[in-house]
Write an enzyme that holds these catalytic residues in place. Structure first.
Site, mmCIF file in Angstrom:
data_model
loop_
_atom_site.group_PDB
_atom_site.id
_atom_site.type_symbol
_atom_site.label_atom_id
_atom_site.label_comp_id
_atom_site.label_asym_id
_atom_site.label_seq_id
_atom_site.Cartn_x
_atom_site.Cartn_y
_atom_site.Cartn_z
ATOM 1 N N HIS A 110 -3.233 -2.022 20.684
ATOM 2 C CA HIS A 110 -3.333 -3.184 19.727
ATOM 3 C C HIS A 110 -2.040 -3.605 19.544
ATOM 4 O O HIS A 110 -1.448 -4.881 19.214
ATOM 5 C CB HIS A 110 -3.998 -2.710 18.576
ATOM 6 C CG HIS A 110 -5.449 -2.335 19.131
ATOM 7 N ND1 HIS A 110 -6.340 -3.316 19.247
ATOM 8 C CD2 HIS A 110 -5.997 -1.070 19.253
ATOM 9 C CE1 HIS A 110 -7.514 -2.548 19.555
ATOM 10 N NE2 HIS A 110 -7.488 -1.397 19.327
ATOM 11 N N ARG A 119 0.787 -13.900 24.703
ATOM 12 C CA ARG A 119 -0.882 -13.676 24.928
ATOM 13 C C ARG A 119 -1.491 -14.209 23.743
ATOM 14 O O ARG A 119 -2.678 -14.598 23.690
ATOM 15 C CB ARG A 119 -0.764 -12.291 25.027
ATOM 16 C CG ARG A 119 -2.261 -11.705 25.280
ATOM 17 C CD ARG A 119 -2.456 -10.128 25.652
ATOM 18 N NE ARG A 119 -3.705 -9.775 25.927
ATOM 19 C CZ ARG A 119 -3.987 -8.489 26.368
ATOM 20 N NH1 ARG A 119 -2.937 -7.707 26.942
ATOM 21 N NH2 ARG A 119 -5.090 -8.002 26.304
ATOM 22 N N GLY A 141 -15.191 -7.505 20.527
ATOM 23 C CA GLY A 141 -13.946 -6.639 20.537
ATOM 24 C C GLY A 141 -12.750 -6.987 19.831
ATOM 25 O O GLY A 141 -11.580 -7.247 20.392
ATOM 26 N N GLU A 163 -16.920 -4.786 16.707
ATOM 27 C CA GLU A 163 -15.706 -3.797 17.130
ATOM 28 C C GLU A 163 -16.681 -2.253 17.340
ATOM 29 O O GLU A 163 -17.110 -2.102 16.308
ATOM 30 C CB GLU A 163 -14.794 -3.707 16.223
ATOM 31 C CG GLU A 163 -13.497 -2.528 16.469
ATOM 32 C CD GLU A 163 -13.052 -2.633 17.789
ATOM 33 O OE1 GLU A 163 -12.881 -1.810 18.593
ATOM 34 O OE2 GLU A 163 -12.767 -3.835 18.319
ATOM 35 N N GLU A 206 -11.197 -11.454 24.117
ATOM 36 C CA GLU A 206 -9.994 -11.030 24.431
ATOM 37 C C GLU A 206 -10.087 -9.452 25.142
ATOM 38 O O GLU A 206 -9.554 -8.406 24.458
ATOM 39 C CB GLU A 206 -8.934 -10.755 23.293
ATOM 40 C CG GLU A 206 -7.512 -11.422 23.710
ATOM 41 C CD GLU A 206 -6.885 -10.458 24.724
ATOM 42 O OE1 GLU A 206 -7.564 -10.118 25.811
ATOM 43 O OE2 GLU A 206 -5.631 -10.262 24.634
ATOM 44 N N GLU A 215 -12.011 -4.633 32.288
ATOM 45 C CA GLU A 215 -12.704 -4.454 30.856
ATOM 46 C C GLU A 215 -14.125 -5.062 30.738
ATOM 47 O O GLU A 215 -14.450 -5.091 29.589
ATOM 48 C CB GLU A 215 -11.733 -4.929 29.914
ATOM 49 C CG GLU A 215 -10.410 -3.974 29.788
ATOM 50 C CD GLU A 215 -9.531 -4.361 28.707
ATOM 51 O OE1 GLU A 215 -9.881 -5.041 27.725
ATOM 52 O OE2 GLU A 215 -8.329 -4.072 28.655
#
Length: 402
Positions: A110, A119, A141, A163, A206, A215
């Site tokens: 993170h 980004r 997420g 999350e 993301e 992912e």
């Protein structure tokens, strides 16, 4: 470390990573390295998913043993797991689990994303462009909550920030600190399992890896479209384009990941032993590694970027991608590898790319790289073939042929 007793109550540590080897062993990843669990590894981990005394565990595991030596191996695995912290005394589990690895419930990934202004700013700009005043948004997420807060500030009526890791509670505090608790709800759990009070008009996910699909953005958004989103929902990202190029990977990098005539000859001179046969083992491997964008930028390429796949995330229904694309060599030489990168369309006006040739470069993604078992000879002006396959689990696979 205190010796185990029959009455010792053990429970497995949280968030373990398990690897299966080609030799049939099962390994558990710890802070200190890999611990072998042998053929009974998964049974041991499953048994200790709840607090269990050592005596009870061994009684229940006993019927699995095929003989005296197998029983010795099983009990030795339990002992190793305790020594390495895979199995922990139940009273100490919460305290010992305060040491975290570099997974998505630890700060490292993170921090890298927040440090990457290219980004993160691109995603925030896309939210500003896409969100309208009455929109409900789901942030899949959410991590630190940065995009959930950004969605609320962009005017969303309500944001559901999903999350699954313990970071969820801290994201909730970030929301409160920004005085948005009335418009942002943290939803704890995996997006594929949770339910929302209402369907969302916008989804932001993301969850793009260095290998764009690694992912699981495809299965996650396919599930979200069916269960969490309105029929005409807008997605961020909306389209992913995957490209590849044949490259020449420098010898020093090759020597660091496989046995080569060069490094085996050096070791032979150092130690007075013959290591040449090791190179035959590497000749059977198709190695994949992740290079930094800065490293990949300096490697010679043999063509312009070749588009492998263009995936419209609002329409795609399959979790498999299997394509063959042709390119034309712009220079001649021996290509010993292939790199892949992606472009993600976040909104009509915002795009983010991991193309090493782009400036300014994103810094928190890398470049998936495949080292070929044998170099491929390319001739300027002649066509070559790139194959790309993704099967809905981890990342994709790229192959090169002349």
């Amino acid at each position: 470390m205190e010796a185990l007793k029959p009455t010792t109550v053990l429970r497995r540590a949280n968030d373990l990573e398990v690897r299966l080897t080609a030799a049939g062993d099962t390994l558990v990843v710890t802070e200190r390295g890999l611990v072998s669990g042998g053929p009974h590894c998964l049974a041991i981990l499953d048994l200790f998913s709840v607090p269990t005394t050592l005596a009870e565990a061994l009684e229940r595991l006993g019927p699995r043993a095929g003989g005296a030596q197998d029983w010795i191996d099983l009990t030795a695995a339990v002992g190793r797991f305790h020594d390495e912290g895979v199995l922990r005394v139940d009273d100490d589990l919460e305290e010992s689990d305060s040491v975290v690895r570099q997974t998505f419930d630890s700060p490292g990934p993170h921090i890298a994303m927040l440090e990457d202004r290219v980004r993160t700013s691109a995603f925030l700009a896309a939210l500003d462009e896409v969100i309208g005043g009455e929109d409900v948004v789901v942030d899949i997420g959410t991590g630190t909550g940065v995009l959930a807060v950004g969605a609320a500030r962009a005017g969303a009526r309500h944001v559901y920030a999903v999350e699954a890791t313990p970071l969820a509670e801290h994201a909730r505090e970030v929301v409160r600190a920004n005085r948005l608790a009335d418009r942002v709800t943290i939803v704890e759990g995996w997006s594929t399992r949770v339910r929302l009070p209402e369907r969302a008009d916008v989804a932001v996910a993301e969850i793009l890896g260095s290998d764009a699909l690694e992912e699981r953005v495809l299965p996650v958004l396919l599930d979200a479209r069916k269960r969490l989103l309105a029929p005409d929902a807008r997605l961020i990202p909306s389209v992913i384009r995957i490209f590849a190029q044949p490259v020449s990977i420098p010898d020093e990098r090759v020597n660091s990941i496989i046995f080569t005539p060069g490094n085996t000859a050096q070791w032979s001179s150092w130690y007075g032993l013959e290591f040449g046969p090791l190179a035959e083992y590497s000749g059977r491997l198709r190695q994949r590694f992740t290079a930094t964008i800065d490293d990949a930028r300096g490697w010679p390429v043999f063509s312009d970027p070749v588009l492998l796949a263009e995936l419209d995330l609002s329409e795609i229904e399959t979790l498999r991608v299997d394509v063959v694309a042709e390119g034309t060599a712009t220079s001649s030489g021996e290509a010993n590898g292939a790199i892949a990168f992606f472009e993600a369309q976040l909104s009509p006006a915002v795009e983010v790319s991991t193309n090493p040739a782009d400036e300014p470069a994103v810094t928190s993604w890398g470049i998936p790289t495949w080292l070929l078992p044998q170099p491929v000879t390319l001739r300027r002006g002649r066509e070559f073939r790139l194959e790309y396959a993704y099967a809905g689990a981890a990342g994709g696979r790229v192959r090169l042929a002349a």
